[in-house]
Design a protein around this motif. Structure first.
Motif, PDB file in Angstrom:
ATOM      1  N   THR A  20      65.016  47.164   2.926  1.00  0.00           N
ATOM      2  CA  THR A  20      64.335  48.054   1.959  1.00  0.00           C
ATOM      3  C   THR A  20      65.429  48.252   1.862  1.00  0.00           C
ATOM      4  O   THR A  20      65.857  49.466   1.884  1.00  0.00           O
ATOM      5  CB  THR A  20      63.715  48.839   2.779  1.00  0.00           C
ATOM      6  OG1 THR A  20      62.923  49.052   3.349  1.00  0.00           O
ATOM      7  CG2 THR A  20      63.192  50.315   1.580  1.00  0.00           C
ATOM      8  N   LEU A  21      65.969  48.455   0.285  1.00  0.00           N
ATOM      9  CA  LEU A  21      66.619  49.117  -0.547  1.00  0.00           C
ATOM     10  C   LEU A  21      65.438  50.105  -1.520  1.00  0.00           C
ATOM     11  O   LEU A  21      65.146  50.580  -2.339  1.00  0.00           O
ATOM     12  CB  LEU A  21      67.089  48.253  -2.058  1.00  0.00           C
ATOM     13  CG  LEU A  21      67.757  47.261  -1.253  1.00  0.00           C
ATOM     14  CD1 LEU A  21      68.716  46.209  -2.279  1.00  0.00           C
ATOM     15  CD2 LEU A  21      68.364  47.507  -0.013  1.00  0.00           C
ATOM     16  N   ARG A  22      66.343  52.127  -1.918  1.00  0.00           N
ATOM     17  CA  ARG A  22      66.093  52.795  -1.877  1.00  0.00           C
ATOM     18  C   ARG A  22      66.203  53.310  -3.963  1.00  0.00           C
ATOM     19  O   ARG A  22      67.700  52.875  -3.687  1.00  0.00           O
ATOM     20  CB  ARG A  22      65.481  53.995  -1.925  1.00  0.00           C
ATOM     21  CG  ARG A  22      64.798  53.799  -0.091  1.00  0.00           C
ATOM     22  CD  ARG A  22      65.118  55.062   0.649  1.00  0.00           C
ATOM     23  NE  ARG A  22      64.019  54.400   1.725  1.00  0.00           N
ATOM     24  CZ  ARG A  22      64.184  53.628   3.063  1.00  0.00           C
ATOM     25  NH1 ARG A  22      65.563  52.688   2.878  1.00  0.00           N
ATOM     26  NH2 ARG A  22      63.255  53.474   3.818  1.00  0.00           N
ATOM     27  N   VAL A  32      60.835  52.530 -13.295  1.00  0.00           N
ATOM     28  CA  VAL A  32      62.486  51.856 -12.174  1.00  0.00           C
ATOM     29  C   VAL A  32      62.220  50.254 -12.924  1.00  0.00           C
ATOM     30  O   VAL A  32      60.826  49.531 -12.310  1.00  0.00           O
ATOM     31  CB  VAL A  32      62.087  52.544 -11.386  1.00  0.00           C
ATOM     32  CG1 VAL A  32      63.119  51.346 -10.867  1.00  0.00           C
ATOM     33  CG2 VAL A  32      62.598  53.926 -11.179  1.00  0.00           C
ATOM     34  N   SER A  33      62.985  49.717 -12.785  1.00  0.00           N
ATOM     35  CA  SER A  33      63.380  48.434 -12.952  1.00  0.00           C
ATOM     36  C   SER A  33      64.528  48.272 -12.503  1.00  0.00           C
ATOM     37  O   SER A  33      65.660  48.508 -12.225  1.00  0.00           O
ATOM     38  CB  SER A  33      63.667  47.488 -14.469  1.00  0.00           C
ATOM     39  OG  SER A  33      63.445  47.884 -15.225  1.00  0.00           O
ATOM     40  N   HIS A  67      56.990  48.921  -4.475  1.00  0.00           N
ATOM     41  CA  HIS A  67      56.461  50.263  -4.385  1.00  0.00           C
ATOM     42  C   HIS A  67      56.928  51.227  -5.180  1.00  0.00           C
ATOM     43  O   HIS A  67      58.503  51.638  -5.187  1.00  0.00           O
ATOM     44  CB  HIS A  67      56.565  50.998  -2.610  1.00  0.00           C
ATOM     45  CG  HIS A  67      55.902  51.768  -3.509  1.00  0.00           C
ATOM     46  ND1 HIS A  67      54.055  51.632  -3.162  1.00  0.00           N
ATOM     47  CD2 HIS A  67      55.567  53.216  -3.223  1.00  0.00           C
ATOM     48  CE1 HIS A  67      53.446  52.246  -2.634  1.00  0.00           C
ATOM     49  NE2 HIS A  67      54.040  53.432  -2.760  1.00  0.00           N
ATOM     50  N   GLN A  68      56.463  52.169  -6.017  1.00  0.00           N
ATOM     51  CA  GLN A  68      57.106  52.922  -6.599  1.00  0.00           C
ATOM     52  C   GLN A  68      55.933  54.491  -5.913  1.00  0.00           C
ATOM     53  O   GLN A  68      54.940  54.484  -5.753  1.00  0.00           O
ATOM     54  CB  GLN A  68      56.603  53.971  -8.039  1.00  0.00           C
ATOM     55  CG  GLN A  68      58.093  54.283  -8.862  1.00  0.00           C
ATOM     56  CD  GLN A  68      57.447  53.999 -10.400  1.00  0.00           C
ATOM     57  OE1 GLN A  68      56.595  53.491 -10.344  1.00  0.00           O
ATOM     58  NE2 GLN A  68      58.373  54.811 -11.040  1.00  0.00           N
ATOM     59  N   LEU A  76      63.088  48.385  -3.061  1.00  0.00           N
ATOM     60  CA  LEU A  76      63.001  47.218  -3.785  1.00  0.00           C
ATOM     61  C   LEU A  76      62.561  46.814  -1.627  1.00  0.00           C
ATOM     62  O   LEU A  76      63.936  47.061  -0.985  1.00  0.00           O
ATOM     63  CB  LEU A  76      64.135  47.003  -3.809  1.00  0.00           C
ATOM     64  CG  LEU A  76      64.326  45.247  -3.939  1.00  0.00           C
ATOM     65  CD1 LEU A  76      63.521  44.239  -4.365  1.00  0.00           C
ATOM     66  CD2 LEU A  76      65.668  44.572  -4.463  1.00  0.00           C
ATOM     67  N   ASN A  77      61.491  46.182  -1.287  1.00  0.00           N
ATOM     68  CA  ASN A  77      62.346  45.149   0.144  1.00  0.00           C
ATOM     69  C   ASN A  77      61.586  43.128  -0.127  1.00  0.00           C
ATOM     70  O   ASN A  77      61.309  42.946  -1.057  1.00  0.00           O
ATOM     71  CB  ASN A  77      60.619  45.719   0.470  1.00  0.00           C
ATOM     72  CG  ASN A  77      59.521  47.041   0.747  1.00  0.00           C
ATOM     73  OD1 ASN A  77      60.530  47.538   0.818  1.00  0.00           O
ATOM     74  ND2 ASN A  77      59.022  47.602  -0.050  1.00  0.00           N
ATOM     75  N   VAL A  78      62.502  43.441   0.678  1.00  0.00           N
ATOM     76  CA  VAL A  78      63.247  41.684   0.955  1.00  0.00           C
ATOM     77  C   VAL A  78      62.682  41.247   2.271  1.00  0.00           C
ATOM     78  O   VAL A  78      63.193  41.770   3.129  1.00  0.00           O
ATOM     79  CB  VAL A  78      64.365  41.144   0.237  1.00  0.00           C
ATOM     80  CG1 VAL A  78      64.316  39.662   0.154  1.00  0.00           C
ATOM     81  CG2 VAL A  78      64.389  42.483  -1.176  1.00  0.00           C
ATOM     82  N   ASN A  79      62.303  40.673   2.215  1.00  0.00           N
ATOM     83  CA  ASN A  79      61.448  40.271   3.354  1.00  0.00           C
ATOM     84  C   ASN A  79      61.911  38.771   3.768  1.00  0.00           C
ATOM     85  O   ASN A  79      62.490  38.093   3.130  1.00  0.00           O
ATOM     86  CB  ASN A  79      59.897  39.788   3.877  1.00  0.00           C
ATOM     87  CG  ASN A  79      59.074  40.851   4.092  1.00  0.00           C
ATOM     88  OD1 ASN A  79      59.215  41.971   4.114  1.00  0.00           O
ATOM     89  ND2 ASN A  79      57.978  40.813   2.856  1.00  0.00           N
TER      90      ASN A  79
END
Lengths: 116, 116
Positions: A20-22, A32-33, A67-68, A76-79
């Motif tokens: 998860t990045l913030r 947000v992009s 998610h915002q 930003l989530n990467v699984n």
């Protein structure tokens, strides 16, 4: 004004893990992009969030999600991380209320993700 | 789909000289924006200059100017009196002038070295 901030600065994960990045947008911005910048390449658009909803999406698999929050910050989530997910992830913020006019996107310093 | 092409992966010039970075793009859109972004080693993507496609006059920002040739789909950046601080990656980029689609499409970049 702190500008666009991102955390963490660097991150090391192994294949198969989740990350998860913030991103916190510039003051006054509501959009947000997210972009992925592989080594030696230009950034590629992942998706954009406005009013807590995904408004646009680039050509990225469903493993990439976001998610915002009500305060306009975003995750930003990467699984199921792959080696190819290693990249600099850039967040950009802008004002999205009136999209008939140019709204400059301001970029953060990025999060460097390394997948081993 | 829009594409942005930068044919010069790397360039070097002496300090105080003038340098021109090339960019071509492909689109069927009539209204759009073109940008040059600078990304120094700090990774922060910084907007250098913007050109609206409907404007015939070339944009200028201090030492930076563009040569916009709409019919040829060419958009070059000229840096005059180059300085050591100009050393960075430079990305040419495209964005539609349409409210619902404001993702930025980047080229692969040109690495510019300003030599003392």
């Amino acid at each position: 004004d702190a500008g666009v901030t991102q955390s963490p600065t660097h991150l090391i994960k192994t294949r198969g893990q989740q990350v998860t990045l913030r991103c916190s947008p510039k003051s006054g911005h509501d959009t947000v992009s997210w972009y992925q910048q592989a080594l030696g390449q230009g950034p590629q658009f992942i998706f954009q969030y406005y009013e807590e909803e995904e408004r646009q999406r680039g050509n990225f698999p469903d493993r990439f999600s976001g998610h915002q929050f009500p305060n306009y910050s975003s995750e930003l989530n990467v699984n199921a991380l792959l080696l190819g997910d290693s990249a600099l992830y850039l967040c950009a913020s802008s004002q999205g209320l009136d999209r008939n006019y140019y709204n400059e996107q301001f970029f953060g310093p990025g999060t460097r993700l390394t997948v081993l | 789909a829009q594409t942005v092409t930068q044919s010069q992966p790397e360039m070097s010039v002496q300090e105080a000289e003038t340098v021109t970075l090339s960019c071509t793009y492909d689109t069927s859109e009539n209204n759009y924006y073109l940008f040059w972004y600078k990304q120094p080693p700090s990774r922060q993507m910084i907007l250098v200059i913007r050109q609206e496609a409907y404007k015939q006059q070339n944009a200028t920002e201090n030492r930076f100017s563009v040569n916009f040739q709409k019919a040829a789909k060419s958009f070059s950046l000229k840096i005059s009196d180059s300085q050591l601080g100009d050393t960075a990656m430079y990305f040419c980029a495209f964005m539609k002038h349409e409210g619902r689609d404001d993702k930025i499409i980047f080229g692969k970049g040109t690495r510019l070295h300003i030599l003392p």
